[in-house]
Structure formats: structure tokens, C-alpha cells
Design an enzyme around this catalytic site. Structure first.
Site, mmCIF file in Angstrom:
data_model
loop_
_atom_site.group_PDB
_atom_site.id
_atom_site.type_symbol
_atom_site.label_atom_id
_atom_site.label_comp_id
_atom_site.label_asym_id
_atom_site.label_seq_id
_atom_site.Cartn_x
_atom_site.Cartn_y
_atom_site.Cartn_z
ATOM 1 C CE LYS A 48 -0.167 61.072 58.622
ATOM 2 N NZ LYS A 48 0.438 60.213 57.515
ATOM 3 C CD GLU A 69 13.696 69.177 64.385
ATOM 4 O OE1 GLU A 69 14.301 69.794 63.597
ATOM 5 O OE2 GLU A 69 14.172 69.234 65.483
ATOM 6 C CB CYS A 74 15.438 68.189 56.349
ATOM 7 S SG CYS A 74 15.988 67.174 57.797
ATOM 8 C CD GLU A 109 13.120 70.895 51.808
ATOM 9 O OE1 GLU A 109 12.130 70.815 51.680
ATOM 10 O OE2 GLU A 109 14.018 70.462 52.606
HETATM 11 P P1 TAP Z 1 4.722 66.892 54.410
HETATM 12 O O1 TAP Z 1 3.906 66.517 53.297
HETATM 13 O O2 TAP Z 1 4.667 67.928 55.288
HETATM 14 O O3 TAP Z 1 4.407 65.419 55.270
HETATM 15 C C1 TAP Z 1 4.911 65.212 56.546
HETATM 16 C C2 TAP Z 1 3.933 64.454 57.408
HETATM 17 O O4 TAP Z 1 2.847 65.116 57.625
HETATM 18 C C3 TAP Z 1 3.278 63.075 56.636
HETATM 19 O O5 TAP Z 1 3.280 62.117 57.620
HETATM 20 C C4 TAP Z 1 2.219 63.674 56.288
HETATM 21 O O6 TAP Z 1 1.213 62.759 55.926
HETATM 22 C C5 TAP Z 1 1.532 64.486 57.175
HETATM 23 N N1 TAP Z 1 0.650 65.579 56.807
HETATM 24 C C6 TAP Z 1 0.476 66.268 55.640
HETATM 25 N N2 TAP Z 1 -0.477 67.122 55.670
HETATM 26 C C7 TAP Z 1 -0.825 67.128 56.907
HETATM 27 C C8 TAP Z 1 -1.795 68.027 57.742
HETATM 28 N N3 TAP Z 1 -2.142 69.234 57.018
HETATM 29 N N4 TAP Z 1 -1.617 68.239 58.876
HETATM 30 C C9 TAP Z 1 -0.934 67.021 59.798
HETATM 31 N N5 TAP Z 1 -0.064 66.164 58.881
HETATM 32 C C10 TAP Z 1 -0.279 66.278 57.792
HETATM 33 O O7 TAP Z 1 6.221 66.512 54.285
HETATM 34 P P2 TAP Z 1 6.967 65.497 53.294
HETATM 35 O O8 TAP Z 1 6.780 65.402 52.100
HETATM 36 O O9 TAP Z 1 6.562 63.867 53.887
HETATM 37 O O10 TAP Z 1 8.423 65.231 53.625
HETATM 38 C C11 TAP Z 1 9.355 66.310 53.154
HETATM 39 C C12 TAP Z 1 9.572 67.377 53.882
HETATM 40 O O11 TAP Z 1 9.901 67.168 55.306
HETATM 41 C C13 TAP Z 1 10.730 68.239 53.299
HETATM 42 O O12 TAP Z 1 10.322 69.549 53.320
HETATM 43 C C14 TAP Z 1 11.835 68.200 54.477
HETATM 44 O O13 TAP Z 1 12.565 69.007 54.425
HETATM 45 C C15 TAP Z 1 11.004 68.046 55.463
HETATM 46 N N6 TAP Z 1 11.760 67.183 56.513
HETATM 47 C C16 TAP Z 1 12.518 67.877 57.582
HETATM 48 C C17 TAP Z 1 13.078 67.203 58.514
HETATM 49 C C18 TAP Z 1 13.808 68.024 59.675
HETATM 50 S S1 TAP Z 1 14.417 67.043 60.644
HETATM 51 N N7 TAP Z 1 13.681 69.001 59.650
HETATM 52 C C19 TAP Z 1 13.448 65.754 58.394
HETATM 53 C C20 TAP Z 1 12.950 65.113 57.301
HETATM 54 C C21 TAP Z 1 12.104 65.845 56.511
HETATM 55 P P3 TAP Z 1 0.921 61.862 54.525
HETATM 56 O O14 TAP Z 1 2.442 61.493 54.199
HETATM 57 O O15 TAP Z 1 -0.121 61.249 54.393
HETATM 58 O O16 TAP Z 1 1.005 63.341 53.488
#
Ligand code: TAP
Length: 487
Positions: free
Chosen positions: A193, A267, A301, A398
């Protein structure tokens, strides 16, 4: 592409990529509408223009995708590794052939500069598939500490089954490659997804899979929002969950998966320290700082979001940094000269704005180079905060945006204490001419990755992952295989 509906003629400005007005889910080798008929729109963050409408997968679609992945698992896992490798090599080559199209698509949907998608994201995506293709017939050597050649024995490691993979929007295609390449190399099938705001490159990747002749059901793509991700990771037909995203959602997923047979890797977020000692080459360090926090608008991240500079070189370094930031070009991500593109969404822009405002309110000094931001779209000027203390929110939380918090230190001990003063533990950078100091610092910094005299450098052969609230498990390298094998 094989979308569900007819193509619209591509506007001339981006004739290199045909984006259809709507796309279906990719299940069992075919694009199909969501069972409930729901859709969501994806917009270009640089212009707020609607790019396309994609299907919104509900529970019934999750069932169908997991069932398709289960049916495909037997034959796929039974293939000799060398045969699976051929598909991965083919995917890697097609990604290379279509890299211009995919880079433009990613830039349109995500807002990041075309120079980054062209020179970083796409080459790394292909490299990841090439790298894991090379492992597919060598899995007997994949388990750390065990190999037929070092005298240890036991059954060969086996694939886990169906992997549910949920990825964020900051590197849509690259995060997909990090997830899908090792999973397939090890003989698993996947349901992935993508994030709600960046679904398009995953759907184009589905087309790459078809072009490569990948058997139906081996890769399934479900677009949707957080509810789709939640239903997928909770599904009882899933054997493995791999998640990249926020620490908050990662904790929810860990609770969902606890007590089940599912193997989990997380991650999550970070608050990386970029540490500059007084003997560092200043110009080189400035480039590393800029790359560390303004690459991908700081939506990384492992960004070097905290600069720790030794007090004696603070003034010299900050002067050089301000001069360099004044040369950055902010604006149209499709312009090859652009350094800093758009923020991915209105929500993310609001989050960055709120945290930056808190920095000012708490007494830190804010500075941005003079730059004109486009009127439409989601934009945030590169920003530096000085006079930051460890208590400030901008030093603790963050931000996931182009905002640098500058702190100082006098001794290496103080640098280590400040760098480690965070619940996260994903990345750090050290700038010094002393090799012994690099090794000593790497030993003491609690971060999954420590870069020396560079920052944000990635290689598929190198394991990547965090400590503490940055998650667990490794992606990349031989370590990355363990997440997808029963060893
Ligand atoms: P999230 O809001 O956590 O979303 C990540 C993914 O999870 C999206 O596909 C999201 O869908 C989905 N999601 C949201 N709620 C969920 C739930 N309850 N159960 C299962 N899946 C769910 O993060 P983001 O805003 O997209 O990304 C930013 C964060 O990712 C930052 O904190 C960053 O540090 C972290 N990040 C970490 C890494 C590594 S390698 N450690 C790499 C990249 C990013 P939707 O988009 O539809 O909400």
C-alpha cells in the site's frame, strides 16, 4: 500503462508521461475498480492540480489481494532462485529504460526536484532490484552466522509467505523497491500500500511488473488511505508486515501484530545529528549540511535536522552556510535547476509551519534566505534556527521539513551526549579530519547509520535501519534478507 479507463491526452509540458484520469487497484495481475467503488484524488503539490483519481481499497479488496498473493506464493516460492532472479533483473532493466517517465511522474506526484528523482531515486530503485536479483539464488548464504561453507548446517532458509508492505510518501518508488525487491528475491509474494498522497508511481510499477511478465498475484498494489493500511496489516492471511512511516503509526501496527505469527519490521522517524568538529573542511561540511537537511525538502527520515557545531567554528560555519543557502533555487520541481521543490501536502506544510513557529515562540532565532515562493502549491523556504537549546521542540521533535536546528558543543563528550539525547536513533554524521575520532564517535553514537564526512549516502548493499523509536529490522544488504526469511 494499462489503467482501468482511457488515457487523457498528455499536456505538452509533460508529454514524457501519460497520466490517465483514473487508475484501478492492481490485484492478481489486473487493474480493477475498488469493490466499494470509492476513489481518492492525487494532486501535484507544486500546483495543486489534480493529477488523477485512484481507487480506494476497502476490506473486500484487501481480502482479494491477500488471496491472490497466497495463490501465487506456492508456485513463486517453488521457482529456483535463479529463475526468480531473472524477473528481478528484468524489472531493474525496465525501470532503467522507463526512468525518465518514472522520474517525471514521481516529481509531479511528490513535489521533489526532477534532479533528485532523475539522479538519486530512479538509479537507486534500479540498483536495488539488481542487487537483490543477485541474492535470489544464494539464499543459503543469507542467514548471518550460518552458511554451508563455514561448517554450520540446518535447513535452507525459507520464505515467509505473503508480505503486507506499507510505505510513506517521501520516496514513493524507492521505498517500494526497498520493500519489494528483497521480498521477491526470497520467494515471498506481496501486497503493497503506497501513501495516499503519492500512489501513482506504485501503479506505474505494477505496469512494469506486467511488462516483465511477473506471474499474476506475486505483486499486488492497493491504493487507499490509512484505513486500507490498517486492514492490510491486520489481515489474518498475512505472514509478514513491513512498515515505513511515522513512529505513531508504527506503534499502532506493533500492537496489531503483537501475539500473531506475523514477522514485523518497522522503519520509523528520526532526528539525526550532523556533528561538525573544528578540524573539518568547512566548505565540504557546508555541502553535507545542505544535503543533509534540504535534500527532498528535509522530508527524509534520516535527515541531518540537528546541526551540532563545535563552538570555535560556529561563526565561520554559519556564515558559509548562509552564503550557500542564498544560492539555492526554490520552485518548479520540473525545472532541472531547482534545488528545493514543494512540500508533499497541505497537511505536511501545516505541520512544518506549526513546529517552525514554535521555534520562534520558544526563543530560537529564525533565518531564511531571500526567496520568492510560488503562489500556488505547498512551499516552505529553507530555514535555519540558531540559539536553539535541547529543550526546544525544534530540537526534539521530527519536523520532516527544510528546517535546521543549530546547537553547539565544546568537547566530543558533549557532542555525543547531545546527539544521543533523543528518543530516536536512525542516523548521524561526523565531520572531522581525524580517522580515530570518526571511529570513536561511530562507536558511541546511538544511530543505525553514521556517515563520516558525507551525508544521505545510500547503497543497496548497505543495511539501513534504526534503534529505539526509529524502529527495528534492517533493509538493504544481506541483513535485509533476514526480514523476509524464516531462518
Ligand atoms: P505515516 O502517516 O505513518 O504513513 C505511512 C504509511 O502508513 C502511509 O501509507 C499511510 O497511509 C499508512 N498508514 C497511516 N495510518 C495507518 C494505520 N493506522 N495502519 C496502517 N497504515 C497506516 O507516515 P507519513 O506521514 O506517510 O511519513 C512520514 C514519516 O515516515 C516520518 O515520521 C518519517 O520519519 C517516516 N519515514 C521513515 C523512514 C525510515 S526508513 N525509517 C523512511 C521514510 C519515512 P496514508 O498515506 O493514506 O495516511
Amino acid at each position: 500503462m494499462s489503467p482501468l479507463f482511457e488515457y487523457a491526452p498528455a499536456p505538452e509540458s509533460r508529454a514524457v508521461v501519460d497520466i490517465a484520469p483514473s487508475y484501478g487497484l492492481f490485484v492478481d495481475g489486473e487493474f480493477r475498480e475498488a469493490a466499494g467503488g470509492r476513489v481518492l484524488k492525487t494532486v501535484s503539490p507544486a500546483t495543486e492540480e489534480v493529477l488523477s483519481e485512484v481507487a480506494h481499497a476497502g476490506d473486500e479488496d484487501v481480502d482479494a489481494a491477500v488471496a491472490a498473493a497466497r495463490r501465487a506464493f506456492g508456485p513463486w516460492s517453488a521457482l529456483p532462485g535463479a529463475e526468480r532472479a531473472k524477473y528481478l533483473f528484468r524489472i531493474a532493466r525496465i525501470v532503467q529504460e522507463r526512468s525518465r517517465e518514472l522520474a517525471v511522474l514521481e516529481t509531479l506526484d511528490n513535489g521533489k526536484p526532477i534532479r533528485e528523482t532523475r539522479d538519486a531515486d530512479l538509479p537507486l530503485v534500479a540498483a536495488h532490484f539488481f542487487y537483490y536479483a543477485g541474492w535470489a539464488d544464494k539464499l543459503a548464504h543469507a542467514a548471518l552466522g550460518r552458511s554451508p561453507h563455514n561448517g554450520t548446517s540446518g535447513p535452507d532458509p525459507r520464505p515467509l509467505g505473503v508480505a503486507a508492505q506499507v510505505i510513506p510518501w517521501n520516496f514513493p518508488l524507492l521505498m517500494l523497491a526497498w520493500k519489494i525487491a528483497p521480498a521477491l528475491a526470497c520467494g515471498n509474494t506481496v501486497v503493497l500500500k503506497p501513501a495516499e498522497t503519492t500512489p501513482l508511481s506504485a501503479l506505474f510499477f505494477a505496469d512494469v511488473c506486467r511488462q516483465a511478465g511477473l506471474p499474476p498475484g506475486v505483486v499486488n498494489i492497493l491504493t487507499g488511505d490509512g484505513s486500507t493500511g490498517a486492514a492490510l496489516v491486520a489481515h489474518e492471511g498475512v505472514d509478514k508486515v513491513a512498515f515505513t512511516g511515522s513512529t505513531a503509526v508504527g506503534k499502532q501496527i506493533a500492537r496489531t501484530v503483537a501475539g500473531t505469527r506475523k514477522k514485523l519490521t518497522l522503519e520509523l522517524g528520526g532526528k539525526g545529528a550532523n556533528i561538525v568538529f573544528d578540524d573539518a573542511p568547512i566548505d565540504q561540511a557546508v555541502e553535507g549540511i545542505v544535503n543533509g537537511i534540504y535534500f527532498n525538502q528535509g522530508q527524509v527520515c534520516c535527515a541531518g535536522s540537528r546541526l551540532l557545531v563545535q563552538e570555535s567554528v560556529q561563526d565561520e560555519l554559519l556564515d558559509a552556510l548562509r552564503r550557500r543557502l542564498a544560492t539555492l533555487r526554490v520552485g518548479d520541481p520540473l525545472d532541472k535547476n531547482t534545488d528545493v521543490g514543494a512540500i508533499n501536502s497541505a497537511e505536511q506544510l501545516a505541520r512544518i509551519t506549526e513546529l517552525a513557529d514554535s521555534g520562534e515562540a520558544e526563543g530560537a532565532e529564525r533565518w531564511s534566505p531571500a526567496c520568492e515562493l510560488p503562489e500556488r502549491g505547498y512551499w516552505f523556504a529553507p530555514t535555519v534556527f540558531t540559539n536553539v537549546t535541547q529543550a526546544h521542540r525544534i530540537a526534539r521533535e521530527e519536523i520532516f521539513g527544510p528546517v535546521l536546528s543549530v546547537l553547539t558543543f565544546r568537547t566530543p563528550d558533549e557532542a555525543v551526549a547531545k546527539a544521543n539525547n533523543t528518543p530516536y536513533g536512525l542516523s548521524a554524521g561526523v565531520w572531522t579530519e581525524k580517522g580515530s575520532r570518526i571511529l570513536a564517535m561511530a562507536d558511541r553514537l546511538r544511530a543505525g547509520v553514521v556517515w563520516a564526512n558525507t551525508f544521505n549516502k545510500f547503497d543497496p548493499a548497505s543495511p539501513f535501519g534504526g534503534y529505539r523509536e526509529s524502529g527495528f529490522g534492517r533493509e538493504g544488504g544481506r541483513h535485509g534478507l533476514e526480514a523476509y526469511l524464516d531462518v
